[in-house]
Every structure is written in structure tokens, then in C-alpha cells.
Design a protein around this motif. Structure first.
Motif, short mmCIF file in Angstrom:
data_model
loop_
_atom_site.label_atom_id
_atom_site.label_comp_id
_atom_site.label_asym_id
_atom_site.label_seq_id
_atom_site.Cartn_x
_atom_site.Cartn_y
_atom_site.Cartn_z
N HIS A 1 25.26 -21.23 -24.54
CA HIS A 1 25.69 -19.91 -24.04
C HIS A 1 26.49 -20.07 -22.76
O HIS A 1 26.58 -21.17 -22.22
N TYR A 2 27.07 -18.95 -22.32
CA TYR A 2 27.75 -18.92 -21.02
C TYR A 2 27.49 -17.52 -20.47
O TYR A 2 27.99 -16.54 -21.02
N GLU A 3 26.69 -17.47 -19.44
CA GLU A 3 26.28 -16.17 -18.90
C GLU A 3 27.47 -15.44 -18.26
O GLU A 3 28.51 -16.03 -18.01
N PRO A 4 27.33 -14.11 -18.01
CA PRO A 4 28.45 -13.33 -17.50
C PRO A 4 29.18 -13.99 -16.33
O PRO A 4 28.56 -14.48 -15.39
N HIS A 5 30.49 -14.00 -16.44
CA HIS A 5 31.34 -14.67 -15.43
C HIS A 5 32.75 -14.07 -15.49
O HIS A 5 33.08 -13.35 -16.43
N PHE A 6 33.55 -14.40 -14.49
CA PHE A 6 34.96 -14.06 -14.52
C PHE A 6 35.73 -15.33 -14.85
O PHE A 6 35.33 -16.41 -14.43
N ASP A 7 36.82 -15.20 -15.57
CA ASP A 7 37.64 -16.39 -15.82
C ASP A 7 38.54 -16.68 -14.62
O ASP A 7 38.95 -17.81 -14.41
N PHE A 8 38.84 -15.65 -13.83
CA PHE A 8 39.74 -15.84 -12.68
C PHE A 8 38.94 -16.29 -11.45
O PHE A 8 37.72 -16.16 -11.43
N ARG B 1 34.61 -9.05 -16.67
CA ARG B 1 33.45 -9.95 -16.65
C ARG B 1 32.89 -10.03 -18.07
O ARG B 1 32.67 -9.01 -18.73
N HIS B 2 32.64 -11.25 -18.53
CA HIS B 2 32.22 -11.43 -19.92
C HIS B 2 31.31 -12.64 -20.05
O HIS B 2 31.15 -13.41 -19.11
N ALA B 3 30.73 -12.78 -21.25
CA ALA B 3 29.75 -13.85 -21.46
C ALA B 3 29.78 -14.29 -22.92
O ALA B 3 30.22 -13.55 -23.79
FE LIG Z 1 35.22 -16.85 -19.96
#
Ligand SMILES: [Fe+2]
Ligand SMILES: O=C(O)CCC(=O)C(=O)O
Length: 522
Positions: free
Chosen positions: A408-415, A482-484
Motif C-alpha cells: 500500500h501507499y498511505e495518503p500523500h502528495f506527489d508534489f 492527496r491520494h493513496a
Molecule cells: Fe502518488
């Protein structure tokens, strides 16, 4: 770190196959040896029997005398050499040699796999008994867990200081044990962990009950005797406190009953994230009613006139698009094959120090591919240009990602946020203006990409891609992007990211004169 991706588990399965063969060879050799020895014993016995019937006559016969002596000299040497044949040593040496070139999981992998299972259990609200029956959300996949398997999961949780899951799994181990004909674990071991985790969770009377049960099995169990005294005195104090009207009941450390994975998510965001992963939350109808599907050909490419992109709007403001059929099976195979041998545990940039490091909140394996390495990679990058109308001159290489059990990848910003140290500085191409996320597999269960602030979930479909701008046209980060990546519940998830940077987009995506509302920037 095998648990981070499914690809490596195939290698472990191969290792297991080799070990099975080695054990079978050993058992076969040992059985042959024992059979030979048995044959000697039978022969010795029959002759010995004969001799014992009339000892004098037997030894008076020169042939018998010769045979008796032969049996205990030449023949016996054979027996001794059979006895000396050390098949164990040989097998152990073989197995040690395998460690050089076969993949063996480590204790860290075992812990990772156990944590992954408990994470799935929480995110997808799976009940312990169904999971132990091999069911994932009502679908029966795997073999069942025995009492000792459940016990091991509990023990791993205990070692991580996660008493909530210790209690769940030890309880399951106990109930499974009650139904096992050939018991796979000692009940006292379960009771010891169960009692202590129950105590840690603050239920002293139950912890005492469980300890008493353990003492029924082993009345002199030293730790149980000590704990019983300790729990009894804690309870006595409590009763005293109650009499005094003190509400702070127990003189024991009461830990939170739910595990804490990372401190970066505030509880409402975690709740929304998990609800979206479970498919419980729908995008508001005010948004979905405005969404359209259409054919699209931004660059008026002649090829695209014949086969324009099939675009589906997934969200409006921020705009999120799904492009259908934009990565072909052949390209996917090439990209997977190129990535496999280079996979490394995915890292994240430490927000404060700028260092790359592994983290529990991002569990996957990833690799980077250059356009010049293969025409399929180059074609995919060209397609990104056609899809987005942006240049990929300043984009990062294609990042290929594989998620394994519970990956998984918990909520984050790509920027990169303004206050982030060193982020993308070395690239000299500005911030990540946009993301194109290709789905390179379907996922049997779980594994959605979710945007908690938008109440939006994108479900992986092989060959499709998601595209969105991470930055406002002012260059400020868009907080709502923000996405995950939800944990994979069943199957394997493959994606690749093309991160497009700011530099070179000046005429392709002109800056806005109107700054975005401050509450939407970060
Ligand atoms: Fe991402
Ligand atoms: O795998 C996904 O669904 C999202 C991946 C992602 O957000 C990332 O790699 O930055």
C-alpha cells in the motif's frame, strides 16, 4: 524484504520446491539404509536362532564356525559402514549451500507478512475467524490457518507491541485448538500471551481468569504465578480506589485498543481512506452528475484521428481523467520483464532531512525505466505527450511499481511542498506538475487509488491510466490531490508512474493570473 512484492514470493516457492526434493532424497536414502540394516538383522537373527537351539552342534561344524566368524568380521564391517554413513550431515551441507543462491525469507519477512495481514484485517474489516478459514471478504481463497499459525500471527503482533492483534489472534488460536484432533500448539503458550495482552489492554479481571486457567494446566508455571500475584494486587488496589470513589480505576498501563501505524494521518482522514478502500463511500452526486466520457485527440495526430483516446472524467476541479486502453498487453509484458530484476523496496523522501528511506506507510517494490532502453517504454512516454499535451522532456523516468501482500501507499502528495528539504532540487526541472498513473494489472480485491478529500476511488483496470494536475496553474500544490494506494487484498497490483515536471510546460499550460484560494494550496 520479500513481503513487499509478489514477484519475489515466486522465488520463495521455488526454494520450497527444492527443499521438498532434498528432504525426499534424504528420507529415501535413510529408508534404504534402514532397510539394508533390517536385512542384516534378519539374517543375523535367523542364524543366531539356529545356533542357540543347539549351541554345541552348531559351533562344532566348521562351516558354521566359519560363517559365525564371517558374520562378525567382514559382514559386520558392512553394518558398521552403513551405521557410519552420515546422511544428515550431507543433507544439511546441501541446504547450507542452497542459501548461497536460493531465496530464503527472513524473520523480517515473516514479521512483514504478519503486519500486512493485520493491516488488511483492519482496512477491510475482516473478521479473524473468517480470515483463519482462508476467506477474504467472503471469498474462500487459501488453506485454513491452524492453531499454531494463528498463534504465530499473535506472537508477531506481540513482538511489535501490538496487543490489540495479539489478543485477536491468540483468541482465535485458542478456539481453533479446541477443535483440533492433533493439537498443533500447547494451550498454555496461547494462554500466557492471551493473558498478558489482555492485561496490557486494561482488562485485569479477564487477564487474571486466563492466568488461572494456565495455572490449572501448569500449577508451578513461574511467570504465571508471578503474574497472578501482580494482577491480584492490581485488582485489590482498584477495589480500594473504587471505595474511595477514585474513578481512575486500574493501576495498569491502559494502551489504546487500536494499533497506530503512522502519525502522519489524522483520524478522520484515515477513516475516509479506509472507507474508500472498502468501497463504502461514493463520490457526491453533485460531482458525478457533471462527468462526461468522450473521444479525444489534442495534438491532432493523424494516428489519433483514427484511434482517438477514450477519456472518462473521474472528477471535476481538480480534474481527474481516466484514459482507457492506453497501454497494450505487449508493452505491459515488456515493462514488467524489464522492471523485475531491478526491483528495490520503494523509498520515500524524509520530509525533514530530504533523505530517501523505507517506510511502513509505503510498501511496494519499484524500478525506473529509461525511454532509450526499449521502444515500448519510449512509445508509452510518447503517448503521455499525446494524452496530456505536456512535454515529457523534463519528466522523470517511468517508475514501475509492484505491490505484494498488503502492499500500500498511505495518503500523500506527489508534489513537493514548499517547506520540503531538497525535493527534486537536483533534477532542476521544478515540481511535479502532473501525474500519469498507468494500471498494468487488474486487482482481484482491494488496491484502489483513493482521493480521501474528493471521496473518489479509482479501481485498477489493466491498460487504463489516470491523469491529474498536482499543481494549481499558479504553481502552488493542490491540496485536494492527496491520494493513496489501498492495500492489495487479493492478487498482485502493477502500476507505473510518469511524473511530469513544471519546466517546459510554460506554453502548454500557461500560468493563471488569478491565484488559487489559499485553503486549496499547501
Ligand atoms: Fe502518488
Ligand atoms: O498505486 C497507486 O494506486 C497509486 C500510486 C501512487 O500514488 C504513487 O506511486 O505515488
Amino acid at each position: 524484504e520479500l513481503y513487499t512484492a509478489l514477484v519475489d514470493l515466486k522465488e520463495v516457492l521455488y526454494t520450497e520446491g527444492v527443499l521438498i526434493k532434498t528432504l525426499e532424497t534424504y528420507i529415501h536414502a535413510e529408508t534404504t539404509k534402514l532397510k539394508l540394516l533390517q536385512r542384516y538383522v534378519d539374517l543375523y537373527k535367523s542364524q543366531h536362532q539356529l545356533a542357540s537351539e543347539d549351541v554345541d552342534t552348531y559351533v562344532a561344524n566348521p562351516i558354521n564356525a566359519y560363517l559365525l566368524i564371517k558374520r562378525l568380521t567382514a559382514d559386520w564391517r558392512q553394518v558398521e559402514s552403513l551405521l557410519h554413513m552420515n546422511l544428515v550431515q550431507e543433507t544439511v551441507a546441501n541446504i547450507s549451500a542452497y542459501k548461497e543462491y536460493l531465496k530464503f525469507p527472513t524473520d523480517e519477512d515473516l514479521n512483514g507478512a504478519a503486519v500486512a495481514l493485520t493491516r488488511l484485517q483492519d482496512t477491510y474489516k475482516l473478521d479473524t475467524s473468517s480470515l483463519a478459514r482462508g476467506e477474504l471478504n467472503g471469498v474462500k481463497y487459501s488453506s485454513e490457518l491452524s492453531a499454531t499459525d494463528c498463534f504465530e500471527l499473535g506472537r508477531q503482533s506481540y513482538n511489535n507491541g501490538d496487543f490489540y492483534h495479539t489478543q485477536l489472534w491468540m483468541t482465535e488460536a485458542d478456539s481453533r485448538l479446541g477443535r483440533e484432533k492433533n493439537e498443533t500448539i500447547d494451550k498454555s503458550e496461547i494462554l500466557e500471551y492471551l493473558a498478558f495482552s489482555t492485561f496490557k489492554l486494561g482488562d485485569v479481571p479477564l487477564a487474571l481468569d486466563l492466568t488461572n486457567k494456565l495455572l490449572e494446566i501448569y500449577p508451578n508455571h513461574p511467570r504465571a504465578v508471578n503474574n497472578k500475584n501482580y494482577y491480584e494486587s492490581a485488582l485489590a488496589k482498584t477495589q480500594g480506589a473504587h471505595k474511595k470513589g477514585d474513578d481512575n480505576a486500574y493501576d495498569v498501563p491502559i494502551v489504546s485498543d487500536m494499533p497506530v501505524y503512522s502519525d502522519s494521518l489524522d483520524p478522520p482522514e484515515r477513516t475516509l481512506y479506509e472507507q474508500l478502500c472498502r468501497g463504502e463511500v461514493k463520490t457526491p452526486v453533485e460531482i458525478t452528475s457533471k462527468l462526461k466520457c468522450y473521444y479525444y485527440n489534442k495534438n491532432r495526430d493523424p494516428f489519433l484521428l483514427l484511434a482517438p483516446f477514450k477519456v472518462e472524467e473521474a472528477y471535476k476541479d481538480p480534474d481527474i481523467f481516466i484514459f482507457h486502453d492506453v497501454m497494450y498487453d505487449e508493452e505491459i509484458e515488456t515493462i514488467k520483464n524489464m522492471a523485475r530484476p531491478r526491483f528495490k523496496r520503494a523509498t520515500v523522501q524524509n520530509y525533514k532531512t530530504g533523505e530517501l528511506e523505507t517506510a511502513q506507510y509505503r510498501i511496494s517494490k519499484s524500478a525506473w525505466l529509461k525511454e532509450i532502453e526499449h521502444k515500448h517504454v519510449a512509445n508509452v512516454c510518447k503517448r503521455v505527450v499525446d494524452m496530456t499535451g505536456l512535454t515529457v522532456e523534463t519528466a522523470e523516468e517511468l517508475q514501475v511499481v509492484n505491490y505484494g501482500i498488503g502492499g500500500h501507499y498511505e495518503p500523500h502528495f506527489d508534489f513537493a511542498r514548499r517547506d520540503e528539504v531538497n525535493a527534486f532540487k537536483s533534477l532542476g526541472t521544478g515540481n511535479r506538475i502532473a501525474t500519469v498513473l498507468f494500471y498494468m494489472s487488474d486487482v482481484a480485491q482491494g488496491g484502489a487509488t483513493v482521493f480521501p478529500h474528493l471521496k473518489l476511488a479509482l479501481w485498477p483496470k489493466k491498460g487504463t491510466a489516470a491523469f491529474w494536475y498536482n499543481l494549481h496553474s499558479s504553481g502552488d500544490g493542490h491540496i485536494l490531490t492527496r491520494h493513496a494506494a489501498c492495500p492489495v487484498l487479493a492478487g498482485s497490483k502493477w502500476v507505473s508512474n510518469k511524473w511530469i515536471h513544471e519546466m517546459g510546460q510554460e506554453f502548454r499550460r500557461p500560468c493563471d493570473l488569478q491565484p488559487p484560494p489559499p485553503e486549496l494550496t499547501i
